[in-house]
Write a protein that holds these residues in place. Sequence first.
Motif, PDB file in Angstrom:
ATOM      1  N   ALA A 278       0.842  -1.211   0.000  1.00 34.14           N
ATOM      2  CA  ALA A 278       0.000   0.000   0.000  1.00 34.14           C
ATOM      3  C   ALA A 278       0.872   1.253   0.000  1.00 34.14           C
ATOM      4  O   ALA A 278       0.486   2.283  -0.559  1.00 34.14           O
ATOM      5  CB  ALA A 278      -0.928  -0.013   1.214  1.00 34.14           C
ATOM      6  N   GLY A 279       2.053   1.160   0.603  1.00 34.97           N
ATOM      7  CA  GLY A 279       2.936   2.325   0.674  1.00 34.97           C
ATOM      8  C   GLY A 279       3.889   2.432  -0.504  1.00 34.97           C
ATOM      9  O   GLY A 279       4.713   3.348  -0.542  1.00 34.97           O
ATOM     10  N   SER A 280       3.822   1.499  -1.454  1.00 28.17           N
ATOM     11  CA  SER A 280       4.738   1.519  -2.598  1.00 28.17           C
ATOM     12  C   SER A 280       4.161   2.329  -3.748  1.00 28.17           C
ATOM     13  O   SER A 280       2.959   2.248  -4.029  1.00 28.17           O
ATOM     14  CB  SER A 280       4.989   0.097  -3.108  1.00 28.17           C
ATOM     15  OG  SER A 280       5.663  -0.640  -2.138  1.00 28.17           O
ATOM     16  N   GLY A 281       5.018   3.042  -4.425  1.00 29.48           N
ATOM     17  CA  GLY A 281       4.583   3.847  -5.568  1.00 29.48           C
ATOM     18  C   GLY A 281       4.375   2.981  -6.795  1.00 29.48           C
ATOM     19  O   GLY A 281       4.826   1.830  -6.837  1.00 29.48           O
ATOM     20  N   PRO A 282       3.691   3.517  -7.820  1.00 30.53           N
ATOM     21  CA  PRO A 282       3.400   2.752  -9.039  1.00 30.53           C
ATOM     22  C   PRO A 282       4.667   2.242  -9.719  1.00 30.53           C
ATOM     23  O   PRO A 282       4.709   1.120 -10.219  1.00 30.53           O
ATOM     24  CB  PRO A 282       2.655   3.743  -9.936  1.00 30.53           C
ATOM     25  CG  PRO A 282       2.544   5.021  -9.193  1.00 30.53           C
ATOM     26  CD  PRO A 282       3.159   4.876  -7.841  1.00 30.53           C
ATOM     27  N   GLY A 283       5.720   3.065  -9.709  1.00 29.98           N
ATOM     28  CA  GLY A 283       6.985   2.660 -10.346  1.00 29.98           C
ATOM     29  C   GLY A 283       7.580   1.441  -9.672  1.00 29.98           C
ATOM     30  O   GLY A 283       8.031   0.499 -10.334  1.00 29.98           O
ATOM     31  N   SER A 284       7.567   1.437  -8.348  1.00 30.21           N
ATOM     32  CA  SER A 284       8.129   0.308  -7.594  1.00 30.21           C
ATOM     33  C   SER A 284       7.286  -0.948  -7.802  1.00 30.21           C
ATOM     34  O   SER A 284       7.800  -2.062  -7.842  1.00 30.21           O
ATOM     35  CB  SER A 284       8.155   0.608  -6.098  1.00 30.21           C
ATOM     36  OG  SER A 284       8.780   1.816  -5.841  1.00 30.21           O
ATOM     37  N   ARG A 285       5.973  -0.762  -7.930  1.00 30.90           N
ATOM     38  CA  ARG A 285       5.075  -1.924  -8.049  1.00 30.90           C
ATOM     39  C   ARG A 285       5.234  -2.663  -9.375  1.00 30.90           C
ATOM     40  O   ARG A 285       5.028  -3.879  -9.429  1.00 30.90           O
ATOM     41  CB  ARG A 285       3.618  -1.461  -7.929  1.00 30.90           C
ATOM     42  CG  ARG A 285       3.245  -1.058  -6.529  1.00 30.90           C
ATOM     43  CD  ARG A 285       1.810  -0.621  -6.506  1.00 30.90           C
ATOM     44  NE  ARG A 285       1.369  -0.310  -5.156  1.00 30.90           N
ATOM     45  CZ  ARG A 285       0.105  -0.108  -4.833  1.00 30.90           C
ATOM     46  NH1 ARG A 285      -0.826  -0.177  -5.746  1.00 30.90           N
ATOM     47  NH2 ARG A 285      -0.212   0.159  -3.597  1.00 30.90           N
ATOM     48  N   LEU A 286       5.578  -1.875 -10.406  1.00 28.35           N
ATOM     49  CA  LEU A 286       5.578  -2.417 -11.772  1.00 28.35           C
ATOM     50  C   LEU A 286       6.376  -3.709 -11.914  1.00 28.35           C
ATOM     51  O   LEU A 286       5.901  -4.681 -12.507  1.00 28.35           O
ATOM     52  CB  LEU A 286       6.180  -1.386 -12.724  1.00 28.35           C
ATOM     53  CG  LEU A 286       5.217  -0.517 -13.515  1.00 28.35           C
ATOM     54  CD1 LEU A 286       5.998   0.324 -14.496  1.00 28.35           C
ATOM     55  CD2 LEU A 286       4.171  -1.374 -14.214  1.00 28.35           C
ATOM     56  N   SER A 287       7.584  -3.723 -11.328  1.00 22.87           N
ATOM     57  CA  SER A 287       8.489  -4.850 -11.602  1.00 22.87           C
ATOM     58  C   SER A 287       7.970  -6.166 -11.022  1.00 22.87           C
ATOM     59  O   SER A 287       8.395  -7.240 -11.440  1.00 22.87           O
ATOM     60  CB  SER A 287       9.881  -4.543 -11.065  1.00 22.87           C
ATOM     61  OG  SER A 287       9.802  -4.267  -9.700  1.00 22.87           O
ATOM     62  N   TYR A 288       7.036  -6.082 -10.069  1.00 23.75           N
ATOM     63  CA  TYR A 288       6.550  -7.321  -9.441  1.00 23.75           C
ATOM     64  C   TYR A 288       5.543  -8.068 -10.316  1.00 23.75           C
ATOM     65  O   TYR A 288       5.228  -9.227 -10.045  1.00 23.75           O
ATOM     66  CB  TYR A 288       5.967  -7.017  -8.054  1.00 23.75           C
ATOM     67  CG  TYR A 288       7.047  -6.518  -7.127  1.00 23.75           C
ATOM     68  CD1 TYR A 288       7.914  -7.409  -6.516  1.00 23.75           C
ATOM     69  CD2 TYR A 288       7.238  -5.162  -6.895  1.00 23.75           C
ATOM     70  CE1 TYR A 288       8.937  -6.962  -5.698  1.00 23.75           C
ATOM     71  CE2 TYR A 288       8.256  -4.707  -6.081  1.00 23.75           C
ATOM     72  CZ  TYR A 288       9.100  -5.610  -5.490  1.00 23.75           C
ATOM     73  OH  TYR A 288      10.120  -5.179  -4.686  1.00 23.75           O
ATOM     74  N   GLY A 289       5.054  -7.395 -11.376  1.00 23.23           N
ATOM     75  CA  GLY A 289       4.115  -8.064 -12.278  1.00 23.23           C
ATOM     76  C   GLY A 289       4.816  -8.804 -13.408  1.00 23.23           C
ATOM     77  O   GLY A 289       4.181  -9.477 -14.220  1.00 23.23           O
ATOM     78  N   ILE A 290       6.138  -8.690 -13.434  1.00 23.75           N
ATOM     79  CA  ILE A 290       6.898  -9.248 -14.564  1.00 23.75           C
ATOM     80  C   ILE A 290       6.753 -10.772 -14.639  1.00 23.75           C
ATOM     81  O   ILE A 290       6.661 -11.454 -13.611  1.00 23.75           O
ATOM     82  CB  ILE A 290       8.382  -8.819 -14.467  1.00 23.75           C
ATOM     83  CG1 ILE A 290       9.080  -8.891 -15.807  1.00 23.75           C
ATOM     84  CG2 ILE A 290       9.127  -9.616 -13.412  1.00 23.75           C
ATOM     85  CD1 ILE A 290      10.395  -8.102 -15.839  1.00 23.75           C
ATOM     86  N   ALA A 291       6.684 -11.281 -15.884  1.00 28.67           N
ATOM     87  CA  ALA A 291       6.610 -12.725 -16.103  1.00 28.67           C
ATOM     88  C   ALA A 291       7.457 -13.062 -17.325  1.00 28.67           C
ATOM     89  O   ALA A 291       7.506 -12.267 -18.266  1.00 28.67           O
ATOM     90  CB  ALA A 291       5.164 -13.159 -16.328  1.00 28.67           C
ATOM     91  N   PRO A 292       8.130 -14.205 -17.365  1.00 23.64           N
ATOM     92  CA  PRO A 292       8.208 -15.171 -16.268  1.00 23.64           C
ATOM     93  C   PRO A 292       9.002 -14.622 -15.084  1.00 23.64           C
ATOM     94  O   PRO A 292       9.372 -13.442 -15.080  1.00 23.64           O
ATOM     95  CB  PRO A 292       8.931 -16.352 -16.932  1.00 23.64           C
ATOM     96  CG  PRO A 292       9.709 -15.768 -18.066  1.00 23.64           C
ATOM     97  CD  PRO A 292       8.918 -14.587 -18.533  1.00 23.64           C
ATOM     98  N   ALA A 293       9.256 -15.466 -14.106  1.00 33.15           N
ATOM     99  CA  ALA A 293       9.843 -15.027 -12.840  1.00 33.15           C
ATOM    100  C   ALA A 293      11.231 -14.419 -13.021  1.00 33.15           C
ATOM    101  O   ALA A 293      11.975 -14.810 -13.935  1.00 33.15           O
ATOM    102  CB  ALA A 293       9.936 -16.223 -11.892  1.00 33.15           C
TER     103      ALA A 293
END
Length: 190
Positions: free
Chosen positions: A113-128
């Motif tokens: 919840a405290g992370s910005g959109p830029g920081s969040r982006l990389s966690y959606g990457i696929a594959p791992a």
Amino acid sequence: MTPPPTLAEVRAEAFRRLAHGVADRRSAFHTPALATLGPDGAPAIRTLVLRGFDPGTRTLALHTDRRSGKWAELAAEPRAALHAYDAAAQVQLRLSGRAALHAGDAVAAAAWAGSGPGSRLSYGIAPAPGTPVPEPPPAPREAEGGGEAHFAVILLRFDRMEWLHLHHAGHRRARFHWRPEGLEETWLVP
Ligand SMILES: Cc1cc2nc3c(=O)[nH]c(=O)nc-3n(C[C@H](O)[C@H](O)[C@H](O)COP(=O)(O)O)c2cc1C
């Protein structure tokens, strides 16, 4: 000439530098290196952003992807070490302790919840992360989503701290060990 600091002053300065490392992205302590042990006992080390520091519990917060190599390593062996060096201040800090892993829980949810959109982006990457691919993949895009499922928090509680200050009047090295019986602190020959 100013007298050398006391051990209590060194400890307080180390804690100040860690807090500053969280708050100031230009601080050298903002991007320490985290060392873990692999399943074969070999060390592994990488840079992470220092996201939080609670001086009361000596706990550092770091964010990562639960699919990463470091996550599996810490799950198997929670002992870890962290290193930071501020070249301008000529101060090196070495910390070690145990990591607690948080994914899909309240700690991870609050950090997400405290992370910005830029920081969040990389966690959606696929594959791992760490998967071999024939060429560098494009940057992850907003639409990818799903990042929260991979987002994870490492809480590293350190019980040992070593401080080294390169100083023209003689280098200063101090060691702090928080034992169950209390704090043991001493100067060391640099
Ligand atoms: C300046 C910088 C900051 C980084 N911050 C993070 C971070 O906060 N979390 C993270 O998981 N990886 C971060 N990385 C990438 C890691 O250093 C590492 O390459 C990646 O996490 C894979 O490590 P692993 O395979 O050992 O898990 C950062 C790298 C750099 C150069």
